[in-house]
Motif scaffolding. Sequence first.
Motif, PDB file in Angstrom:
ATOM      1  N   GLN A  45      60.158 -45.447 -77.598  1.00 14.80           N
ATOM      2  CA  GLN A  45      60.363 -44.155 -77.344  1.00 14.80           C
ATOM      3  C   GLN A  45      59.401 -43.376 -77.276  1.00 14.80           C
ATOM      4  N   ARG A  46      58.336 -43.636 -78.185  1.00 15.08           N
ATOM      5  CA  ARG A  46      56.871 -42.620 -78.361  1.00 15.08           C
ATOM      6  C   ARG A  46      55.769 -43.158 -77.130  1.00 15.08           C
ATOM      7  N   TYR A  47      56.039 -44.756 -76.966  1.00 15.33           N
ATOM      8  CA  TYR A  47      55.437 -45.337 -75.543  1.00 15.33           C
ATOM      9  C   TYR A  47      55.444 -44.273 -74.412  1.00 15.33           C
ATOM     10  N   PRO A  48      56.034 -44.245 -74.150  1.00 10.53           N
ATOM     11  CA  PRO A  48      56.475 -43.078 -72.842  1.00 10.53           C
ATOM     12  C   PRO A  48      55.931 -41.860 -73.052  1.00 10.53           C
ATOM     13  N   HIS A  49      56.287 -41.194 -73.949  1.00 10.48           N
ATOM     14  CA  HIS A  49      55.351 -39.740 -74.189  1.00 10.48           C
ATOM     15  C   HIS A  49      53.654 -40.509 -74.117  1.00 10.48           C
ATOM     16  N   PHE A  50      53.954 -40.915 -74.909  1.00 14.19           N
ATOM     17  CA  PHE A  50      52.348 -41.046 -74.831  1.00 14.19           C
ATOM     18  C   PHE A  50      52.143 -41.620 -73.398  1.00 14.19           C
ATOM     19  N   ALA A  51      51.940 -42.358 -72.641  1.00 13.95           N
ATOM     20  CA  ALA A  51      51.435 -42.294 -71.248  1.00 13.95           C
ATOM     21  C   ALA A  51      52.209 -41.228 -70.871  1.00 13.95           C
ATOM     22  N   ALA A  52      52.879 -40.131 -70.658  1.00 14.65           N
ATOM     23  CA  ALA A  52      53.228 -39.105 -70.337  1.00 14.65           C
ATOM     24  C   ALA A  52      51.837 -38.106 -70.321  1.00 14.65           C
ATOM     25  N   ILE A  53      51.878 -37.755 -71.633  1.00 18.35           N
ATOM     26  CA  ILE A  53      50.777 -37.315 -72.453  1.00 18.35           C
ATOM     27  C   ILE A  53      49.249 -37.042 -71.404  1.00 18.35           C
ATOM     28  N   ALA A  54      48.602 -38.541 -71.210  1.00 17.60           N
ATOM     29  CA  ALA A  54      47.589 -39.289 -70.411  1.00 17.60           C
ATOM     30  C   ALA A  54      48.115 -38.806 -68.838  1.00 17.60           C
ATOM     31  N   LEU A  55      49.016 -39.269 -68.213  1.00 26.58           N
ATOM     32  CA  LEU A  55      49.084 -38.562 -66.543  1.00 26.58           C
ATOM     33  C   LEU A  55      49.187 -37.350 -66.488  1.00 26.58           C
ATOM     34  N   ALA A  56      50.101 -35.837 -67.601  1.00 29.13           N
ATOM     35  CA  ALA A  56      50.014 -34.607 -67.375  1.00 29.13           C
ATOM     36  C   ALA A  56      48.324 -34.490 -67.856  1.00 29.13           C
ATOM     37  N   LEU A  57      47.693 -34.615 -68.503  1.00 25.80           N
ATOM     38  CA  LEU A  57      46.238 -34.716 -68.299  1.00 25.80           C
ATOM     39  C   LEU A  57      45.897 -34.714 -67.004  1.00 25.80           C
ATOM     40  N   GLY A  58      45.965 -35.913 -67.148  1.00 25.28           N
ATOM     41  CA  GLY A  58      44.781 -36.111 -65.279  1.00 25.28           C
ATOM     42  C   GLY A  58      45.802 -35.401 -64.071  1.00 25.28           C
ATOM     43  N   GLY A  59      47.267 -34.630 -64.187  1.00 25.52           N
ATOM     44  CA  GLY A  59      47.393 -34.070 -62.982  1.00 25.52           C
ATOM     45  C   GLY A  59      46.733 -32.377 -63.864  1.00 25.52           C
ATOM     46  N   LEU A  60      46.848 -32.281 -64.475  1.00 24.77           N
ATOM     47  CA  LEU A  60      45.957 -30.694 -65.113  1.00 24.77           C
ATOM     48  C   LEU A  60      45.114 -30.973 -64.216  1.00 24.77           C
ATOM     49  N   ALA A  61      44.132 -32.131 -64.453  1.00 28.26           N
ATOM     50  CA  ALA A  61      42.855 -31.945 -63.857  1.00 28.26           C
ATOM     51  C   ALA A  61      42.403 -32.097 -62.441  1.00 28.26           C
ATOM     52  N   THR A  62      43.476 -31.999 -61.525  1.00 24.73           N
ATOM     53  CA  THR A  62      43.901 -32.089 -60.019  1.00 24.73           C
ATOM     54  C   THR A  62      44.834 -31.383 -59.588  1.00 24.73           C
ATOM     55  N   ARG A  63      44.743 -30.676 -60.893  1.00 22.27           N
ATOM     56  CA  ARG A  63      46.478 -30.008 -60.310  1.00 22.27           C
ATOM     57  C   ARG A  63      45.920 -29.043 -58.662  1.00 22.27           C
ATOM     58  N   GLY A  64      46.890 -28.538 -57.991  1.00 25.60           N
ATOM     59  CA  GLY A  64      47.103 -28.258 -57.184  1.00 25.60           C
ATOM     60  C   GLY A  64      47.016 -29.578 -55.205  1.00 25.60           C
ATOM     61  N   THR A  65      46.856 -29.883 -56.194  1.00 20.01           N
ATOM     62  CA  THR A  65      46.237 -31.643 -55.057  1.00 20.01           C
ATOM     63  C   THR A  65      47.489 -33.101 -55.229  1.00 20.01           C
ATOM     64  N   ARG A  66      47.724 -33.368 -55.029  1.00 15.43           N
ATOM     65  CA  ARG A  66      48.725 -34.172 -54.075  1.00 15.43           C
ATOM     66  C   ARG A  66      48.587 -35.570 -54.964  1.00 15.43           C
ATOM     67  N   LEU A  67      47.454 -35.804 -55.610  1.00 18.86           N
ATOM     68  CA  LEU A  67      47.304 -36.412 -56.730  1.00 18.86           C
ATOM     69  C   LEU A  67      47.736 -35.613 -58.342  1.00 18.86           C
ATOM     70  N   GLY A  68      47.314 -34.691 -58.211  1.00 18.61           N
ATOM     71  CA  GLY A  68      48.057 -33.431 -59.524  1.00 18.61           C
ATOM     72  C   GLY A  68      49.655 -33.579 -59.137  1.00 18.61           C
ATOM     73  N   ASN A  69      49.987 -33.463 -58.674  1.00 18.50           N
ATOM     74  CA  ASN A  69      51.701 -33.080 -58.321  1.00 18.50           C
ATOM     75  C   ASN A  69      52.123 -34.610 -58.755  1.00 18.50           C
ATOM     76  N   ALA A  70      51.860 -35.700 -57.972  1.00 22.87           N
ATOM     77  CA  ALA A  70      52.622 -37.143 -58.145  1.00 22.87           C
ATOM     78  C   ALA A  70      52.012 -37.541 -59.990  1.00 22.87           C
ATOM     79  N   LEU A  71      50.901 -37.170 -60.312  1.00 22.92           N
ATOM     80  CA  LEU A  71      50.440 -38.034 -61.278  1.00 22.92           C
ATOM     81  C   LEU A  71      51.941 -36.632 -62.982  1.00 22.92           C
ATOM     82  N   VAL A  72      52.043 -35.642 -62.347  1.00 23.50           N
ATOM     83  CA  VAL A  72      53.271 -35.071 -62.932  1.00 23.50           C
ATOM     84  C   VAL A  72      55.009 -35.517 -62.943  1.00 23.50           C
ATOM     85  N   MET A  73      54.374 -35.927 -61.717  1.00 27.34           N
ATOM     86  CA  MET A  73      56.250 -36.484 -61.490  1.00 27.34           C
ATOM     87  C   MET A  73      56.081 -37.872 -61.962  1.00 27.34           C
TER      88      MET A  73
END
Length: 164
Positions: A45-73
Amino acid sequence: MVKSVNTAAQGAYLLALAVPGALIAAVYVAQYGFGLAPCDMCWWQRYPHFAAIALALGGLATRGTRLGNALVMLAALAIGISGVIGAFHAGVEYGWWQGPTACSSTSLGSDPLASIMNAPLIRCDTPAWTLFGISLAGFNFLISVSSAALILLLLGRRSKGLGR
């Protein structure tokens, strides 16, 4: 170039980071602060949360773009996957179905000493802690699946032009 992000999308971006971050922090406090050692399924159960943190950080770094939205999805998807694993784990704990035999075996086999020596230290079919009859895996399911749905809902509001 980072575009402006509406309130709903900003909430989705922040939730995508805050939820897995808080859940991971909570399980580490439980593990190291209160001695609740994780079983194999707890780690799953922890592994997907680790991935989600990395993806969300990438999304925040590119927020407002299609990439940012895709990473948050994708972060929302990872959070939801952790919740589904939590649901399966909770079902194993409640005896609704059998889990992996490597961490929930009750048989001592033909050589009891060898079975005991090779048995995992932490059983997946016994909850380490419960509150109101809900185990940590059950809480992970409730929090993760509802959070993933909320993140996707907030992102959907942005894509349809609602909430502007």
